[in-house]
Design an enzyme around this catalytic site. Structure first.
Site, PDB file in Angstrom:
ATOM      1  N   ASN A 130      30.847  57.633  24.529  1.00 37.13           N
ATOM      2  CA  ASN A 130      30.263  58.858  25.209  1.00 37.13           C
ATOM      3  C   ASN A 130      29.106  58.359  26.298  1.00 37.13           C
ATOM      4  O   ASN A 130      28.819  59.500  27.078  1.00 37.13           O
ATOM      5  CB  ASN A 130      29.592  59.553  23.914  1.00 37.13           C
ATOM      6  CG  ASN A 130      28.512  60.583  24.369  1.00 37.13           C
ATOM      7  OD1 ASN A 130      28.667  61.730  24.776  1.00 37.13           O
ATOM      8  ND2 ASN A 130      27.177  60.086  24.467  1.00 37.13           N
ATOM      9  N   ASP A 185      24.192  47.730  26.306  1.00 39.99           N
ATOM     10  CA  ASP A 185      24.310  48.454  27.910  1.00 39.99           C
ATOM     11  C   ASP A 185      25.846  48.034  27.754  1.00 39.99           C
ATOM     12  O   ASP A 185      26.504  47.313  27.543  1.00 39.99           O
ATOM     13  CB  ASP A 185      23.717  47.421  28.615  1.00 39.99           C
ATOM     14  CG  ASP A 185      24.229  47.625  30.117  1.00 39.99           C
ATOM     15  OD1 ASP A 185      25.015  48.537  30.225  1.00 39.99           O
ATOM     16  OD2 ASP A 185      23.329  47.195  31.190  1.00 39.99           O
ATOM     17  N   VAL A 186      26.484  49.377  28.062  1.00 41.88           N
ATOM     18  CA  VAL A 186      27.825  49.537  27.852  1.00 41.88           C
ATOM     19  C   VAL A 186      28.706  48.534  29.316  1.00 41.88           C
ATOM     20  O   VAL A 186      29.838  48.336  28.719  1.00 41.88           O
ATOM     21  CB  VAL A 186      28.563  50.817  28.054  1.00 41.88           C
ATOM     22  CG1 VAL A 186      28.112  51.690  26.698  1.00 41.88           C
ATOM     23  CG2 VAL A 186      28.202  51.839  29.111  1.00 41.88           C
ATOM     24  N   TYR A 201      31.981  60.368  40.385  1.00 48.38           N
ATOM     25  CA  TYR A 201      31.884  60.804  38.929  1.00 48.38           C
ATOM     26  C   TYR A 201      33.333  61.295  38.565  1.00 48.38           C
ATOM     27  O   TYR A 201      33.787  60.990  37.379  1.00 48.38           O
ATOM     28  CB  TYR A 201      30.908  61.977  38.865  1.00 48.38           C
ATOM     29  CG  TYR A 201      30.775  62.489  37.336  1.00 48.38           C
ATOM     30  CD1 TYR A 201      30.066  61.835  36.568  1.00 48.38           C
ATOM     31  CD2 TYR A 201      31.137  63.657  36.989  1.00 48.38           C
ATOM     32  CE1 TYR A 201      29.769  62.012  35.125  1.00 48.38           C
ATOM     33  CE2 TYR A 201      31.003  64.016  35.512  1.00 48.38           C
ATOM     34  CZ  TYR A 201      30.306  63.293  34.840  1.00 48.38           C
ATOM     35  OH  TYR A 201      30.310  63.795  33.698  1.00 48.38           O
ATOM     36  N   MET A 203      24.791  64.919  23.869  1.00 50.32           N
ATOM     37  CA  MET A 203      26.058  65.079  23.008  1.00 50.32           C
ATOM     38  C   MET A 203      26.433  63.928  21.930  1.00 50.32           C
ATOM     39  O   MET A 203      26.747  64.072  21.081  1.00 50.32           O
ATOM     40  CB  MET A 203      27.443  65.444  23.990  1.00 50.32           C
ATOM     41  CG  MET A 203      27.165  66.520  24.744  1.00 50.32           C
ATOM     42  SD  MET A 203      28.713  67.132  25.773  1.00 50.32           S
ATOM     43  CE  MET A 203      28.157  66.291  27.193  1.00 50.32           C
ATOM     44  N   LYS A 220      35.589  59.557  35.729  1.00 50.03           N
ATOM     45  CA  LYS A 220      36.159  60.503  34.547  1.00 50.03           C
ATOM     46  C   LYS A 220      37.778  60.669  34.647  1.00 50.03           C
ATOM     47  O   LYS A 220      38.187  60.677  33.567  1.00 50.03           O
ATOM     48  CB  LYS A 220      35.405  61.753  34.613  1.00 50.03           C
ATOM     49  CG  LYS A 220      33.908  61.620  34.308  1.00 50.03           C
ATOM     50  CD  LYS A 220      33.653  61.044  32.881  1.00 50.03           C
ATOM     51  CE  LYS A 220      32.094  61.120  32.409  1.00 50.03           C
ATOM     52  NZ  LYS A 220      31.752  60.562  31.124  1.00 50.03           N
ATOM     53  N   THR A 263      20.418  62.202  33.731  1.00 47.25           N
ATOM     54  CA  THR A 263      20.495  61.755  35.364  1.00 47.25           C
ATOM     55  C   THR A 263      20.923  62.799  36.058  1.00 47.25           C
ATOM     56  O   THR A 263      21.202  62.579  37.304  1.00 47.25           O
ATOM     57  CB  THR A 263      21.315  60.601  35.371  1.00 47.25           C
ATOM     58  OG1 THR A 263      22.429  60.701  34.332  1.00 47.25           O
ATOM     59  CG2 THR A 263      20.557  59.279  34.634  1.00 47.25           C
ATOM     60  N   ASP A 312      22.771  52.381  22.146  1.00 49.08           N
ATOM     61  CA  ASP A 312      22.253  53.085  23.502  1.00 49.08           C
ATOM     62  C   ASP A 312      21.194  51.741  24.101  1.00 49.08           C
ATOM     63  O   ASP A 312      20.925  51.084  23.426  1.00 49.08           O
ATOM     64  CB  ASP A 312      21.619  54.348  23.141  1.00 49.08           C
ATOM     65  CG  ASP A 312      21.296  55.167  24.373  1.00 49.08           C
ATOM     66  OD1 ASP A 312      20.897  54.825  25.545  1.00 49.08           O
ATOM     67  OD2 ASP A 312      22.109  56.394  24.149  1.00 49.08           O
TER      68      ASP A 312
HETATM   69  P1  NAD Z   1      22.740  62.200  28.509  1.00 49.79           P
HETATM   70  O1  NAD Z   1      22.112  61.854  29.961  1.00 49.79           O
HETATM   71  O2  NAD Z   1      21.863  63.387  27.641  1.00 49.79           O
HETATM   72  O3  NAD Z   1      23.154  61.094  27.611  1.00 49.79           O
HETATM   73  C1  NAD Z   1      23.820  60.113  28.012  1.00 49.79           C
HETATM   74  C2  NAD Z   1      23.295  59.010  27.163  1.00 49.79           C
HETATM   75  O4  NAD Z   1      24.143  57.618  27.623  1.00 49.79           O
HETATM   76  C3  NAD Z   1      21.883  58.494  27.421  1.00 49.79           C
HETATM   77  O5  NAD Z   1      21.153  58.432  25.936  1.00 49.79           O
HETATM   78  C4  NAD Z   1      21.848  57.390  28.133  1.00 49.79           C
HETATM   79  O6  NAD Z   1      20.759  56.346  27.742  1.00 49.79           O
HETATM   80  C5  NAD Z   1      23.071  56.722  27.714  1.00 49.79           C
HETATM   81  N1  NAD Z   1      23.580  55.636  28.726  1.00 49.79           N
HETATM   82  C6  NAD Z   1      23.665  55.825  29.996  1.00 49.79           C
HETATM   83  N2  NAD Z   1      23.786  54.600  30.344  1.00 49.79           N
HETATM   84  C7  NAD Z   1      23.950  53.591  29.406  1.00 49.79           C
HETATM   85  C8  NAD Z   1      24.472  52.168  29.573  1.00 49.79           C
HETATM   86  N3  NAD Z   1      24.759  51.504  30.570  1.00 49.79           N
HETATM   87  N4  NAD Z   1      24.562  51.682  28.504  1.00 49.79           N
HETATM   88  C9  NAD Z   1      24.354  52.753  27.161  1.00 49.79           C
HETATM   89  N5  NAD Z   1      24.206  53.602  27.057  1.00 49.79           N
HETATM   90  C10 NAD Z   1      23.720  54.240  28.421  1.00 49.79           C
HETATM   91  O7  NAD Z   1      24.282  63.140  28.853  1.00 49.79           O
HETATM   92  P2  NAD Z   1      25.024  63.914  27.874  1.00 49.79           P
HETATM   93  O8  NAD Z   1      24.874  65.319  28.615  1.00 49.79           O
HETATM   94  O9  NAD Z   1      24.816  63.957  26.459  1.00 49.79           O
HETATM   95  O10 NAD Z   1      26.422  63.084  28.349  1.00 49.79           O
HETATM   96  C11 NAD Z   1      27.197  62.494  27.400  1.00 49.79           C
HETATM   97  C12 NAD Z   1      28.548  62.431  28.026  1.00 49.79           C
HETATM   98  O11 NAD Z   1      29.571  63.574  28.304  1.00 49.79           O
HETATM   99  C13 NAD Z   1      28.805  61.491  29.348  1.00 49.79           C
HETATM  100  O12 NAD Z   1      29.675  60.657  29.387  1.00 49.79           O
HETATM  101  C14 NAD Z   1      28.847  62.597  30.419  1.00 49.79           C
HETATM  102  O13 NAD Z   1      29.292  62.095  31.489  1.00 49.79           O
HETATM  103  C15 NAD Z   1      29.937  63.452  29.567  1.00 49.79           C
HETATM  104  N6  NAD Z   1      29.762  65.023  30.189  1.00 49.79           N
HETATM  105  C16 NAD Z   1      28.638  65.550  30.563  1.00 49.79           C
HETATM  106  C17 NAD Z   1      28.486  66.761  30.747  1.00 49.79           C
HETATM  107  C18 NAD Z   1      27.092  67.805  30.913  1.00 49.79           C
HETATM  108  O14 NAD Z   1      27.229  68.642  31.790  1.00 49.79           O
HETATM  109  N7  NAD Z   1      26.123  67.326  30.440  1.00 49.79           N
HETATM  110  C19 NAD Z   1      29.715  67.488  31.257  1.00 49.79           C
HETATM  111  C20 NAD Z   1      30.752  66.841  31.023  1.00 49.79           C
HETATM  112  C21 NAD Z   1      30.936  65.637  30.515  1.00 49.79           C
END
Ligand code: NAD
Length: 250
Positions: free
Chosen positions: A89, A62-63, A155, A17, A159, A193, A36
């Site tokens: 994000n 690294d956030v 989690y 996303m 959140k 993950t 990222d």
């Molecule tokens: P994703 O795993 O595809 O992407 C997550 C990104 O965050 C990756 O590029 C990863 O490298 C980066 N990241 C992780 N730890 C990090 C750190 N310490 N520093 C910098 N970057 C870091 O996940 P996604 O599905 O795109 O999720 C995006 C957001 O939406 C997240 O916050 C997730 O919790 C939330 N979310 C996801 C879902 C789902 O079902 N996919 C649903 C609800 C909310």
């Protein structure tokens, strides 16, 4: 263009996303920092935005690292002159383990998903005050509102913290013309993950709780983030936007 000349940092923009949001921002005229830890994937997203006529750069972030945040915000201002938008994000999944009582995962979830958002907010607010305002969009989840069988409670807690710290940010920095809102995705393509929630059998069970009867798409989340980030949402702050196919309406 809905973000013409705005400068935006999108964390976790190497994937999912975050990448969809960064691409959308690029099309809408923003200068986008892809922040990222995944260098190759992040560079590829930046390249795709630049090839499509937009403007993007990759920066390692690294956030969980406060000094790294300061460096990314400083470098953004050095390259683009200001910071208008932050999308917090980046995140890790709550289904990485089947052990729902794993204390190590609790700590890691809080560190990345909650502390990472706080550190980003602090770094951005310091800069946005100089610009005369800005917009912060935080990615929470349906898991920030309700509990779920297949998701570690860390989690949900991480959140949930994002959901309420967003309201604190809105209240405390409204006078600085900084808006802050959450987007809450529902059942989306699995995270990198994800464990159980990437399993088709588990996903089929979860789908039964989605009134629209399908999983969401990353661009549907990007559309919501774009709206809240843009001046179209100029009187919206402290709000929650559910992008969940009706999951939380049940
Ligand atoms: P994703 O795993 O595809 O992407 C997550 C990104 O965050 C990756 O590029 C990863 O490298 C980066 N990241 C992780 N730890 C990090 C750190 N310490 N520093 C910098 N970057 C870091 O996940 P996604 O599905 O795109 O999720 C995006 C957001 O939406 C997240 O916050 C997730 O919790 C939330 N979310 C996801 C879902 C789902 O079902 N996919 C649903 C609800 C909310």
């Amino acid at each position: 263009m809905r973000l013409k000349d705005k400068v935006a940092i999108v964390t976790g923009a190497a994937s999912g996303m975050g990448a969809a949001t960064a691409r959308r921002f690029g099309k809408e005229g923003a200068k986008v920092v892809i922040a990222d830890m995944l260098e190759a994937d992040g560079q590829a997203v930046a390249l795709s935005i630049n090839s499509a006529g937009g403007k993007a750069v990759f920066m390692h972030l690294d956030v969980t690292d406060e000094a790294n945040w300061a460096k990314v915000v400083d470098e953004t201002v050095k390259q683009f002159g200001r910071l208008d938008i932050l999308v917090n994000n980046a995140g890790i999944s709550g289904s990485a383990t089947n052990d729902m009582l794993d204390s190590g995962l609790w700590k890691r979830l809080m560190e990345v998903n909650s502390t990472g958002v706080f550190l980003g907010t602090a770094a951005a607010v310091r800069q946005m005050r100089h610009n005369g305002g800005g917009s912060i969009v935080n990615l929470s989840s349906i898991s920030g509102v309700v509990g779920q069988a297949f998701v570690h409670m860390g989690y949900n807690a991480s959140k949930g913290a994002v959901r309420t710290m967003t309201k604190s940010t809105a209240v405390q920095f409204g006078a600085d013309k900084i808006r802050c809102n959450t987007v809450h995705p529902g059942l989306m393509p699995p995270m990198r993950t994800s464990g159980a929630t990437a399993d088709p059998a588990v996903r089929a069970k979860m789908l039964k709780a989605v009134p629209l009867g399908r999983a969401g798409e990353v661009d549907e989340v990007a559309n919501a983030v774009l709206f809240l980030a843009s001046d179209e949402a100029s009187y919206i702050t402290g709000a929650e936007l559910y992008v969940d196919g009706g999951y939380l309406a049940m």
